[in-house]
Design a protein around this motif. Structure first.
Motif, PDB file in Angstrom:
ATOM      1  N   ASP A  79     -52.730   3.427 -35.728  1.00 34.75           N
ATOM      2  CA  ASP A  79     -54.471   3.408 -35.535  1.00 34.75           C
ATOM      3  C   ASP A  79     -55.042   2.562 -36.878  1.00 34.75           C
ATOM      4  OD1 ASP A  79     -55.660   6.452 -33.946  1.00 34.75           O
ATOM      5  OD2 ASP A  79     -53.510   6.250 -35.064  1.00 34.75           O
ATOM      6  N   HIS A 115     -62.075   2.181 -31.879  1.00 33.80           N
ATOM      7  CA  HIS A 115     -63.211   3.214 -31.805  1.00 33.80           C
ATOM      8  C   HIS A 115     -62.852   3.256 -29.488  1.00 33.80           C
ATOM      9  CE1 HIS A 115     -66.574   6.565 -29.549  1.00 33.80           C
ATOM     10  NE2 HIS A 115     -67.009   5.135 -29.005  1.00 33.80           N
ATOM     11  N   ALA A 170     -60.611   8.071 -33.540  1.00 26.91           N
ATOM     12  CA  ALA A 170     -61.267   9.322 -34.010  1.00 26.91           C
ATOM     13  C   ALA A 170     -62.003   8.083 -35.434  1.00 26.91           C
ATOM     14  CB  ALA A 170     -61.086  10.008 -33.940  1.00 26.91           C
ATOM     15  N   ARG A 189     -62.864  10.367 -38.498  1.00 21.17           N
ATOM     16  CA  ARG A 189     -62.071  11.242 -39.251  1.00 21.17           C
ATOM     17  C   ARG A 189     -60.280  10.790 -39.729  1.00 21.17           C
ATOM     18  NH1 ARG A 189     -60.123  14.681 -34.628  1.00 21.17           N
ATOM     19  NH2 ARG A 189     -58.098  13.587 -35.015  1.00 21.17           N
ATOM     20  N   SER A 200     -62.823  13.731 -26.491  1.00 15.48           N
ATOM     21  CA  SER A 200     -62.131  13.447 -27.912  1.00 15.48           C
ATOM     22  C   SER A 200     -62.280  11.852 -28.078  1.00 15.48           C
ATOM     23  CB  SER A 200     -60.594  13.950 -28.259  1.00 15.48           C
ATOM     24  OG  SER A 200     -59.839  13.853 -27.479  1.00 15.48           O
ATOM     25  N   ALA A 201     -60.779  11.290 -29.097  1.00 13.97           N
ATOM     26  CA  ALA A 201     -60.998   9.849 -28.745  1.00 13.97           C
ATOM     27  C   ALA A 201     -60.403   9.780 -27.968  1.00 13.97           C
ATOM     28  CB  ALA A 201     -60.875   9.410 -30.289  1.00 13.97           C
ATOM     29  N   SER A 218     -54.128   5.118 -26.670  1.00 21.03           N
ATOM     30  CA  SER A 218     -54.631   7.266 -26.441  1.00 21.03           C
ATOM     31  C   SER A 218     -53.534   7.496 -26.388  1.00 21.03           C
ATOM     32  CB  SER A 218     -55.750   6.947 -25.568  1.00 21.03           C
ATOM     33  OG  SER A 218     -55.525   6.140 -24.805  1.00 21.03           O
TER      34      SER A 218
END
Lengths: 330, 264
Positions: free
Chosen positions: A208, A220, A225, A228, B75-76, B108
């Motif tokens: 991330d 994004h 997220a 967060r 959710s992301a 993801s």
């Protein structure tokens, strides 16, 4: 892949060597053979006591502080998308100083300085974060500005308190420069626990952090997220910084310079940047501590002076280089 | 709610903070395998619509559904597995390599085990395949920030393709590209739409070439979706000249007979 394997081997070797050198050197020099013998079979000899009760905790403290600050620096640089950020940038140092002087003034000689610095540093970062929090995604530029403002306010109060109670000046001054002296096993253990917790929190977000280097919007879209993850990383990095400050006071430049060097050596991928930063940061501070204790004529100086002396010029060099790459005015 | 629609935009509005005028309400929908060109003058709201679909901004009112799910409720990671976004430009101060940027498309899909592992990802076959079809294989170890505009664009597209999302949003994909690279890029997108049933919404500026590639055109003007239809229908309405406030000339492509609008 081969490059990083080489870098990891090098980092491990460097850390091992600096740790051994760190245990060997001090007011009295202990030969390598004795160090190795006493590490594996401690006895009641004076060398064994020096190794186990003084040198070894100090060396471990240096590795923890150096490694912790370097990882915290790498995280802050990713969060702020700025390779010139350091672990103290959003108010941690000012908060820690404030906590330290408050403890020293209100409860002198109680030994609360380190825990108060820990709490102060953490609290200052959280205040900066809450102030910068807006609609949607928290702007990291706002966070830097809020951190700066909180830092200025806390520093002015700290200075005022220092002037009110001049008897503490030398204690506080030594603490602010940052030094690793007379640490106990208990302090090392406490710091170790917090550092392990922070690292466990940070590690799963390594990818991330790579995405965050491309900016918050792209992160994004890639499935981060953002809000967060930023908060989690900010808390974890602050915890890491606070745990380091708890052991050593404010040691500068390790958190800024080490991730930078590792990035040039091995690239910005956090899967490798984070562990390599820890290893190199640990090795660097251990070595700096040896140097600090071996200054001729003057005798031991705070290790923070050594890191600043080495890190300051390097930071300037980076700034100049970065400006050149952007085209600058030339 | 019909679930065979890929994208359903229902009376979406958004308040731009800088102006009194708002965006929307906009209502539109898209089916799988549809390539949509989103055109309109500067400031019409093309990027806004894309950001709303990608749930980067939340609509003031109305809703956007992808495959029957509200985009703001994902959710992301769920969102990124359904919606990929290729930005117009992207700068970074860090020297991530092309391979590292493209690999981020896998973010993801990472499990907790992947995340805890040292390496982070296994190198799936499709990543190499995507590097190959986007022509990036020889560049994969180059730092992203040393690439030319066209190479950088392809890298961002490749990352989006690795996401394997059924809905792909492109913001001005051919801006800053020379005609050769633009053609390659659009051909690649067209090929992908035809073969994987991906739905693409593409903000686009060039009225001479947009009709050659897309199935449907959405025309935005001052935050309103004013015309939708095939390129044939949309490019031949007189309204398009009013919107752009220019007396554009319509011709046909000599080979494909598709409509093109040129400067007067």
């Amino acid at each position: 892949m081969q490059r990083s394997a080489l870098n990891f081997t090098g980092a491990f070797l460097l850390l091992t060597i600096t740790m051994v050198v760190g245990v060997m050197h001090g007011p009295t020099r202990i030969p390598l053979s004795v160090v190795i013998a006493r590490l594996f079979s401690p006895n009641s000899s004076i060398n064994s006591v020096i190794i186990w009760d003084i040198r070894f905790p100090a060396v471990l403290a240096a590795t923890l502080v150096g490694g912790g600050l370097a990882v915290a620096g790498a995280v802050m640089q990713a969060l702020l998308k700025n390779p010139l950020a350091d672990p103290y940038i959003v108010g941690a140092s000012a908060g820690a100083s404030f906590g330290a002087i408050l403890a020293e003034d209100l409860l002198p000689s109680m030994g609360f300085m380190a825990p108060a610095a820990f709490i102060g540093g953490l609290a200052a970062v959280m205040v900066s974060y809450l102030l910068s929090r807006g609609r949607g995604i928290t702007s990291m530029l706002t966070l830097i500005l809020a951190g700066y403002a909180v830092g200025v306010i806390l520093t002015s109060v700290t200075t005022f308190l220092m002037l009110l109670n001049r008897s503490d000046l030398s204690t506080i001054f030594a603490w602010e420069v940052g030094g690793i002296n007379g640490v106990t096993w208990r302090q090392v253990l406490i710091s170790f626990i917090f550092i392990v917790i922070s690292v466990i929190i940070i590690w799963p977000f390594a990818s991330d952090m790579n995405a965050l280097l491309l900016g918050e919007e792209q992160a994004h879209h890639l499935g981060v997220a953002v809000r967060r993850v930023q908060l989690i990383l900010l808390v974890a990095a602050s915890l890491l910084t606070a745990a380091a400050v708890y052991l050593s006071g404010l040691i500068g430049f390790v958190g800024l310079v080490i991730p930078h060097i590792v990035r040039r050596l091995n690239g910005p991928n956090h899967r490798q940047l984070l562990p390599l930063s820890f290893l190199f940061g640990a090795a660097f501070l251990t070595l700096a501590n040896v140097v600090a204790n071996a200054v001729p004529v003057i005798g031991p100086i705070p290790v923070g002076l050594v890191t600043a002396f080495l890190g300051g010029p390097y930071f300037l060099y980076l700034l100049v280089k970065q400006n050149q790459r952007r085209g600058g005015l030339a | 709610m019909t679930s065979d629609l890929m994208l359903e935009i229902q009376a979406v509005t958004y308040q731009w903070s800088s102006t009194a005028k708002g965006f929307g309400p906009v209502t539109a929908s898209a089916t799988p395998g549809q390539l949509i060109g989103l055109i309109g003058p500067n400031g019409a709201g093309k990027s806004t619509l894309l950001k709303l679909i990608a749930a980067f901004w939340a609509p003031e009112s109305g809703s956007i559904h992808v495959k029957g799910h509200d985009v703001t409720a994902f959710s992301a990671a769920e969102r990124a597995r359904r919606i990929a976004f290729v930005p117009q430009t992207l700068d970074t101060q860090f020297d991530l390599t092309v391979h590292e940027v493209v690999e981020l498309g896998r973010l993801s899909q990472l499990s907790w085990r992947d995340r805890l592992q040292f390496k982070g990802t296994t190198n799936p076959a499709h990543l190499d395949e995507i590097l190959a079809i986007t022509g990036l294989s020889p560049l994969q170890h180059r730092p992203y920030n040393t690439l030319s505009g066209g190479e950088a664009k392809r890298t961002l597209l490749a990352a989006a393709l690795v996401q394997q999302s059924p809905l792909l949003l492109l913001d001005e994909p051919t801006a800053h590209l020379d005609p050769g690279h633009a053609l390659k890029f659009l051909t690649l997108v067209r090929h992908m739409v035809d073969h994987t049933q991906t739905t693409v919404v593409m903000a686009y500026h060039d009225l001479a070439t947009v009709g050659l590639f897309v199935d449907t055109l959405w025309v935005l003007d001052q935050g309103q979706l004013v015309i939708t239809g095939t390129p044939e229908e949309v490019l031949s309405t007189p309204l398009i000249r009013t919107i752009y406030d220019t007396d554009l000339i319509q011709i046909r492509h000599p080979r494909t007979q598709r409509p093109m609008l040129l400067f007067p």
